[in-house]
Design an enzyme around this catalytic site. Structure first.
Site, short mmCIF file in Angstrom:
data_model
loop_
_atom_site.label_atom_id
_atom_site.label_comp_id
_atom_site.label_asym_id
_atom_site.label_seq_id
_atom_site.Cartn_x
_atom_site.Cartn_y
_atom_site.Cartn_z
N CYS A 203 69.04 -52.50 90.53
CA CYS A 203 68.57 -53.86 90.27
C CYS A 203 68.93 -54.31 88.86
O CYS A 203 68.96 -55.50 88.57
CB CYS A 203 67.07 -53.94 90.49
SG CYS A 203 66.21 -52.51 89.86
N GLU B 166 60.25 -57.61 93.96
CA GLU B 166 61.35 -57.54 93.00
C GLU B 166 62.61 -57.76 93.81
O GLU B 166 62.87 -57.03 94.76
CB GLU B 166 61.35 -56.15 92.35
CG GLU B 166 62.36 -56.05 91.23
CD GLU B 166 62.78 -54.62 91.01
OE1 GLU B 166 61.93 -53.74 90.90
OE2 GLU B 166 64.01 -54.41 90.98
P1 NAP Z 1 66.10 -55.81 102.42
O1 NAP Z 1 66.96 -56.20 103.55
O2 NAP Z 1 65.41 -56.89 101.69
O3 NAP Z 1 65.00 -54.76 102.96
C1 NAP Z 1 63.94 -54.27 102.18
C2 NAP Z 1 62.71 -54.06 103.06
O4 NAP Z 1 62.20 -55.32 103.49
C3 NAP Z 1 63.03 -53.30 104.35
O5 NAP Z 1 61.90 -52.52 104.66
C4 NAP Z 1 63.22 -54.39 105.37
O6 NAP Z 1 62.93 -53.95 106.68
C5 NAP Z 1 62.21 -55.42 104.90
N1 NAP Z 1 62.61 -56.79 105.24
C6 NAP Z 1 63.80 -57.37 105.01
N2 NAP Z 1 63.79 -58.66 105.45
C7 NAP Z 1 62.54 -58.87 105.94
C8 NAP Z 1 61.91 -59.99 106.54
N3 NAP Z 1 62.54 -61.16 106.72
N4 NAP Z 1 60.63 -59.85 106.95
C9 NAP Z 1 59.99 -58.69 106.79
N5 NAP Z 1 60.53 -57.59 106.23
C10 NAP Z 1 61.79 -57.68 105.81
O7 NAP Z 1 66.90 -54.98 101.36
P2 NAP Z 1 67.86 -53.72 101.53
O8 NAP Z 1 67.98 -53.30 102.95
O9 NAP Z 1 67.34 -52.70 100.64
O10 NAP Z 1 69.26 -54.21 100.97
C11 NAP Z 1 69.89 -55.39 101.38
C12 NAP Z 1 70.31 -56.21 100.17
O11 NAP Z 1 69.21 -56.41 99.30
C13 NAP Z 1 71.35 -55.57 99.28
O12 NAP Z 1 72.64 -55.79 99.73
C14 NAP Z 1 71.09 -56.23 97.95
O13 NAP Z 1 71.74 -57.48 97.91
C15 NAP Z 1 69.62 -56.45 97.95
N6 NAP Z 1 68.87 -55.44 97.16
C16 NAP Z 1 68.52 -55.76 95.91
C17 NAP Z 1 67.82 -54.86 95.16
C18 NAP Z 1 67.40 -55.20 93.77
O14 NAP Z 1 66.69 -54.41 93.18
N7 NAP Z 1 67.78 -56.33 93.22
C19 NAP Z 1 67.46 -53.60 95.66
C20 NAP Z 1 67.84 -53.30 96.97
C21 NAP Z 1 68.53 -54.24 97.70
P3 NAP Z 1 64.00 -53.12 107.54
O15 NAP Z 1 63.65 -51.71 107.31
O16 NAP Z 1 63.78 -53.56 108.93
O17 NAP Z 1 65.36 -53.49 107.04
#
Ligand code: NAP
Length: 527
Positions: A303, A266
Site C-alpha cells: 500500500c 485502508e
Molecule cells: P479486494 O478485492 O478489495 O478484497 C479485499 C477483501 O474485501 C476480500 O475479502 C474481498 O472478498 C472483500 N471484498 C471485495 N469487494 C467486496 C464487496 N464489494 N463487498 C464485500 N466484500 C468485498 O482486494 P484484493 O483482492 O486484496 O486486491 C484487489 C485489488 O485491490 C488490487 O489489485 C489492488 O488494486 C487493491 N489493493 C490495494 C491494497 C492497498 O493497500 N492499497 C492492498 C491490497 C489490494 P473476496 O475474498 O470475496 O475477494
C-alpha cells in the site's frame, strides 16, 4: 502437522462443508491447493455474531493484564506454527520464505506491542474532573471518563499481507486489545494460511479460559458473507485493507445500516515522492537505486508503493537513466493472485495507451497465462498530469510514473491536485526543505506520514506510527491501522458522573490501583 479442513471456525466449533467451494491457487504454478475451503452459511454468520455478542459481555470486562496474556498466547501459538506457515503461505502467495518469516515475526511483534500497552493500561485515556459540592451557584459534578470497547468487530483480511494484515494481523490485534471480540472474513487467496492462524487464535481463547465467540473465522465471498457480516445488527465496527471499490462498497453498507457503524478501510494510495533540485544534484544515483528497491519490493504489492515521482526537468537525466536501467534488468515477479495480476496489466496497458505518457523502461514478460509480470517505468510531464486525473490512479504492482516539472508553481499545483495519501516523501537537502514550507503545508493536509530523504515502503510498527490518511487512502483520516494508536479505532469514551468509588472501573478509582497515567483536574499524573 496441522490437519486443515477448510471449514470456518465459529466460536469453539467448526463450520459445515456444504457451502460454496473456495480453492486456493498457487500463483506461481496455477495449481489448485488442497483442501477445499467452504463458504460459511448465512446461519453460521448469524451464529458467529451471536457468539461474539454474548462473549463481549465478559470479554469487555477482562482486565488489561489478562488481555495481555491472551495476546501473548496468540503470538506464542503462531510462533509454534512458524514452519507450517512458511510452507503453506509461500504456496498460496508466491511470496518467498524469508518474507513470510519476517511477516510472521512482525505479526507476533504487533501482538506483543498491544499486550504491553494494555498491560500498562494508560492507553484508556482516563480523565477525572473532581466534583465540588460547595461550588456556587451550582455544585460541580464528579465526572470521570475512559475508553471502552465497541462490541464485535469484523476484520477483512488483506491479500498482500497474509499474516500481518490478516487473521491475527493489525486490525485483529488492535480490536482484541481494546476488548472487542473479532470475526475475521478470510481472503480467498490464502485460506490455508488463514485456517492455520485461526486455529492458533482459537486455541489461545481456550487456553486463556475466555468465552466462546471472542474469535471466529469465516470463509466465503466478500459480496456474500462479507456483506452479511458488515450489515449484521450485532456487529459494531469493521476493519478492511484492499481495493478502493471493495472498501467503498463496504463503507456504504456500514453507514447505511439502520444503526450505522464505524468502518475503517485502508484502500488506495499512490504515495507521491517529490524530488527537489538539491537532492537531484547531490544524489541522483542513490535515489535511483532507492526508488527501484521501493517500487519493486514485494512485487510492488504494498500500500506504500511509490506510484508517482515528481522530478525537476533540469538535471533529471541521470536519475531517469539510472532507474530505467535498473527497471529493465529486474527479473519478473509472480503476483499474489490472478485478479491482482490482471489489474496490474490493465493499469500498465492503460498508461501505455495514454498518448501523453511514455513507457521508458520495462521488463518484458511473454507468458501471459501465469501471474508473472515485469516491472515498468512511465514518464509524463506536470502539464499532462494536471490535465488528466486518471494519471493519479493506483497501479498496484512494480511500476511507477515519473512526472517532470519545470517550475515551482507546477510542483505546487501537482501537490495540490493529489487525493489523500498514506504517505508523501520529499527528497532535498535541509536548506531546500526549510524553504519548502508551501509544499510541506500541502502535503501535511494530504498524507498520514511525511518521509524525508527516504522511501515510503517499510512501515515501522510502533507507538508513533501513523498508517492512515485522508480519503481514499483510508475511509477515516483520523485513524491509523498500524501501531498502538490503532486500538483507538475500536473504542469510545464513556463518562461516569457522580459514581461511588467502588462502583467505578479500576482505571477511574480514587486510589488509582492500576497506577496508570491519568488526567486529574487537568494535570497528568500517575498518583
Ligand atoms: P479486494 O478485492 O478489495 O478484497 C479485499 C477483501 O474485501 C476480500 O475479502 C474481498 O472478498 C472483500 N471484498 C471485495 N469487494 C467486496 C464487496 N464489494 N463487498 C464485500 N466484500 C468485498 O482486494 P484484493 O483482492 O486484496 O486486491 C484487489 C485489488 O485491490 C488490487 O489489485 C489492488 O488494486 C487493491 N489493493 C490495494 C491494497 C492497498 O493497500 N492499497 C492492498 C491490497 C489490494 P473476496 O475474498 O470475496 O475477494
Amino acid at each position: 502437522m496441522t490437519q486443515l479442513s477448510g471449514k470456518s471456525i465459529i466460536g469453539f466449533r467448526r463450520g459445515a462443508s456444504d457451502g460454496y467451494a473456495i480453492h486456493a491457487i498457487n500463483p506461481a504454478t496455477g495449481e489448485k491447493l488442497c483442501p477445499t475451503s467452504y463458504s460459511a452459511s448465512l446461519e453460521e454468520v448469524d451464529e458467529a455474531a451471536q457468539f461474539a455478542s454474548k462473549a463481549f459481555e465478559t470479554f469487555a470486562r477482562v482486565s488489561g493484564k489478562d488481555r495481555a496474556i491472551f495476546l501473548r498466547k496468540i503470538a506464542e501459538n503462531i510462533e509454534d506454527l512458524s514452519d507450517e506457515l512458511v510452507e503453506r503461505a509461500t504456496q498460496e502467495t508466491a511470496l518467498a520464505a524469508p518474507r513470510i518469516k519476517t511477516e510472521t515475526a512482525r505479526t507476533c511483534h504487533q501482538l506483543h506491542l498491544f499486550a504491553a500497552m494494555v498491560e500498562e493500561g494508560s492507553w484508556v485515556d482516563a480523565r477525572i474532573d473532581c466534583g465540588d459540592s460547595n461550588r456556587t451557584p451550582l455544585p460541580k459534578p464528579d465526572v470521570r471518563s475512559m475508553l471502552q470497547p465497541l462490541g464485535p468487530v469484523v476484520v477483512f483480511c488483506a491479500s498482500n499481507f497474509p499474516l500481518a494484515f490478516s487473521v491475527a494481523g493489525g486490525d485483529t490485534a488492535s480490536a482484541l486489545a481494546a476488548g472487542n471480540p473479532v470475526i475475521v472474513k478470510a481472503h480467498h487467496a490464502h485460506p490455508g494460511t488463514a485456517e492455520l492462524v485461526g486455529l492458533a487464535v482459537s486455541r489461545a481463547v481456550v487456553e486463556c479460559d475466555l468465552p466462546e465467540g471472542v474469535f471466529s473465522l469465516l470463509f466465503g465471498p466478500g459480496r456474500d458473507i462479507g456483506q452479511q457480516l458488515i450489515t449484521h445488527p450485532l456487529i459494531k465496527a469493521g476493519g478492511f485493507t484492499g481495493s478502493r471499490l471493495g472498501g467503498q462498497a463496504l463503507m456504504k453498507l456500514a453507514s447505511s445500516r439502520p444503526e450505522p457503524i464505524p468502518f475503517y478501510a485502508e484502500m488506495s494510495s499512490v504515495n507521491p515522492i517529490f524530488i527537489l533540485l538539491s537532492a537531484l544534484c547531490d544524489r541522483s544515483e542513490a535515489i535511483a537505486k532507492g526508488l527501484h528497491s521501493s517500487v519493486t519490493l514485494g512485487a510492488g504489492q504494498f500500500c506504500t508503493n511509490p506510484g508517482l515521482v515528481f522530478i525537476p526537468h533540469d538535471r533529471s537525466e541521470k536519475l531517469i537513466d539510472g532507474l530505467s536501467e535498473l527497471i529493465a534488468t529486474t527479473a519478473p515477479f509472480t503476483m499474489l493472485t490472478p485478479g491482482i495480476c490482471s489489474a496490474y496489466r490493465e493499469g500498465a496497458e492503460k498508461l501505455c495507451r495514454n498518448p501523453r505518457v511514455e513507457l521508458i523502461a520495462e521488463q518484458k514478460v511473454n507468458d501471459t497465462g501465469s501471474c508473472l509480470v515485469g516491472a515498468a517505468l512511465f514518464q509524463t510531464d506536470a502539464i499532462a498530469f494536471l490535465e488528466d486525473q486518471s494519471l493519479c490512479a493506483e497501479v498496484f504492482g512494480p511500476s511507477t510514473l515519473l512526472i517532470e516539472y519545470s517550475s515551482r508553481e507546477q510542483l505546487i499545483d501537482c501537490a495540490r491536485s493529489l487525493e489523500g495519501q498514506l504517505t508523501a516523501t520529499i527528497h532535498a537537502d535541509e536548506e531546500e526543505l526549510r524553504n519548502s514550507r508551501d509544499l510541506i503545508a500541502i502535503l501535511q493536509m494530504k498524507a498520514g506520514r511525511l518521509v524525508f530523504n527516504g522511501f515510503p515502503t517499510g512501515v515501522e510498527v510502533g507507538h508513533a506510527m501513523v498508517h492512515g490518511g485522508p480519503f481514499p487512502a483510508t475511509s477515516d483520516g483520523r485513524s491509523t491501522s498500524v501501531g498502538t494508536r490503532a486500538a483507538l479505532r475500536f473504542a469510545r469514551s464513556v463518562c461516569y458522573q457522580d459514581w461511588p468509588d467502588d462502583a467505578l472501573p479500576e482505571e477511574l478509582k480514587n486510589a488509582n490501583p492500576l497506577r496508570i497515567r491519568r488526567m486529574v483536574d487537568g494535570r497528568m499524573t500517575n498518583a
